[in-house]
Design an enzyme around this catalytic site. Sequence first.
Site, PDB file in Angstrom:
ATOM      1  N   CYS A 157       0.571  -5.084  -4.243  1.00  0.00           N
ATOM      2  CA  CYS A 157       0.872  -4.639  -5.600  1.00  0.00           C
ATOM      3  C   CYS A 157       0.543  -5.749  -6.595  1.00  0.00           C
ATOM      4  CB  CYS A 157       2.367  -4.276  -5.663  1.00  0.00           C
ATOM      5  SG  CYS A 157       2.984  -3.789  -7.279  1.00  0.00           S
ATOM      6  N   GLY A 158       0.240  -5.382  -7.813  1.00  0.00           N
ATOM      7  CA  GLY A 158       0.015  -6.374  -8.852  1.00  0.00           C
ATOM      8  C   GLY A 158       1.245  -7.227  -9.119  1.00  0.00           C
TER       9      GLY A 158
END
Length: 157
Positions: A34-35
């Site tokens: 995930c970012g």
Amino acid sequence: MIATDFTVRTAEGERSLSDHAGQVLLIVNVASKCGFTPQYIGLEALYRQYGPRGFTVLGFPCNQFGAQEPGDAAEIANFCTTSYDVTFPIFAKVEVNGANADPLYEYLKAGAPGVLGSKAIKWNFTKFLVDRTGRPVRRYAPTTKPEELAADIEALL
């Protein structure tokens, strides 16, 4: 019922959260791809800073948002320790929304709803702060950086 009454799954089986009774908890749905994954650094820093005072972070991997947590429990644990030196507990993968949502997350969402009272979790790295009595006191958006929670954690310790 309070947060520490729940039993959760680990890579090794089931474990009661009663081990954390009397502690301030930060419960986070995490993901490796995930970012927001670099937030592991800030979560670990909070754990190391406040752990001696009765605080812990509990990470619950979730693959419901963009399939960003594809690994099994062993792969996730290995990623967390080798990539981010995570020492706080990482549990087995859970669902946080829908018909198969983990009961702990149903409890957290009811006790600390989101914007405009919404119950659904919108993305990975949604954070729930739980007081020493086991009750959720606040929900934080994924965009809220862990270091921004320090004052709220201090207030509960």
